[in-house]
Write an enzyme that holds these catalytic residues in place. Structure first.
Site, PDB file in Angstrom:
ATOM      1  N   ILE A  14       0.867  -1.185   0.000  1.00  0.00           N
ATOM      2  CA  ILE A  14       0.000   0.000   0.000  1.00  0.00           C
ATOM      3  C   ILE A  14       0.901   1.232   0.000  1.00  0.00           C
ATOM      4  O   ILE A  14       1.395   1.656   1.026  1.00  0.00           O
ATOM      5  CB  ILE A  14      -0.964   0.015   1.196  1.00  0.00           C
ATOM      6  CG1 ILE A  14      -1.874  -1.211   1.158  1.00  0.00           C
ATOM      7  CG2 ILE A  14      -1.815   1.288   1.170  1.00  0.00           C
ATOM      8  CD1 ILE A  14      -2.924  -1.258   2.262  1.00  0.00           C
ATOM      9  N   HIS A  15       1.129   1.772  -1.192  1.00  0.00           N
ATOM     10  CA  HIS A  15       1.916   2.997  -1.351  1.00  0.00           C
ATOM     11  C   HIS A  15       0.957   4.170  -1.538  1.00  0.00           C
ATOM     12  O   HIS A  15      -0.239   4.034  -1.286  1.00  0.00           O
ATOM     13  CB  HIS A  15       2.923   2.853  -2.504  1.00  0.00           C
ATOM     14  CG  HIS A  15       2.308   2.415  -3.797  1.00  0.00           C
ATOM     15  ND1 HIS A  15       1.848   3.308  -4.735  1.00  0.00           N
ATOM     16  CD2 HIS A  15       2.044   1.185  -4.282  1.00  0.00           C
ATOM     17  CE1 HIS A  15       1.343   2.633  -5.762  1.00  0.00           C
ATOM     18  NE2 HIS A  15       1.449   1.338  -5.505  1.00  0.00           N
ATOM     19  N   ALA A  16       1.440   5.315  -1.948  1.00  0.00           N
ATOM     20  CA  ALA A  16       0.651   6.552  -1.967  1.00  0.00           C
ATOM     21  C   ALA A  16      -0.646   6.460  -2.774  1.00  0.00           C
ATOM     22  O   ALA A  16      -1.703   6.876  -2.301  1.00  0.00           O
ATOM     23  CB  ALA A  16       1.504   7.714  -2.468  1.00  0.00           C
ATOM     24  N   PRO A  18      -2.621   3.747  -3.907  1.00  0.00           N
ATOM     25  CA  PRO A  18      -3.706   2.959  -3.319  1.00  0.00           C
ATOM     26  C   PRO A  18      -4.143   3.464  -1.944  1.00  0.00           C
ATOM     27  O   PRO A  18      -5.313   3.346  -1.584  1.00  0.00           O
ATOM     28  CB  PRO A  18      -3.148   1.544  -3.248  1.00  0.00           C
ATOM     29  CG  PRO A  18      -1.692   1.673  -3.419  1.00  0.00           C
ATOM     30  CD  PRO A  18      -1.442   2.942  -4.161  1.00  0.00           C
ATOM     31  N   ALA A  19      -3.225   4.045  -1.190  1.00  0.00           N
ATOM     32  CA  ALA A  19      -3.614   4.623   0.107  1.00  0.00           C
ATOM     33  C   ALA A  19      -4.595   5.768  -0.119  1.00  0.00           C
ATOM     34  O   ALA A  19      -5.579   5.905   0.607  1.00  0.00           O
ATOM     35  CB  ALA A  19      -2.389   5.104   0.872  1.00  0.00           C
TER      36      ALA A  19
END
Length: 85
Positions: A14-16, A18-19
């Site tokens: 979960i990077h920027a 999808p966050a």
């Protein structure tokens, strides 16, 4: 209260991006939506709350929903996670 367990399949975790999608989905509901990994929790309505958990591919997370629209929130957020994370 509803609970959803999920193992992350996205190669980058979960990077920027999808966050941000998760925050956008969570903010559509009044219920409290929390994501937990290894005993640490973050508010799904705050991007830094999610990013601070350092969720990687293969990690199991637990998402909890508590509030008057928890059923609808559960459906929307669990669907998003299964499709894109």
């Amino acid at each position: 209260m509803k609970e959803f367990k999920y193992v992350i399949t996205d190669p980058q975790g979960i990077h920027a991006r999808p966050a941000g999608e998760l925050v956008k989905a969570a903010k559509a509901f009044t219920s409290s939506i929390m994501i937990t990994k290894d005993g640490k929790s973050g508010d799904c309505k705050k991007i830094f709350g999610i990013m601070g958990l350092g969720i990687k591919k293969g990690n199991e997370v637990v998402v909890t929903f508590d509030g008057e629209d928890e059923e609808a929130a559960y459906e929307a957020v669990s669907k998003l996670m299964q499709e894109s994370l």
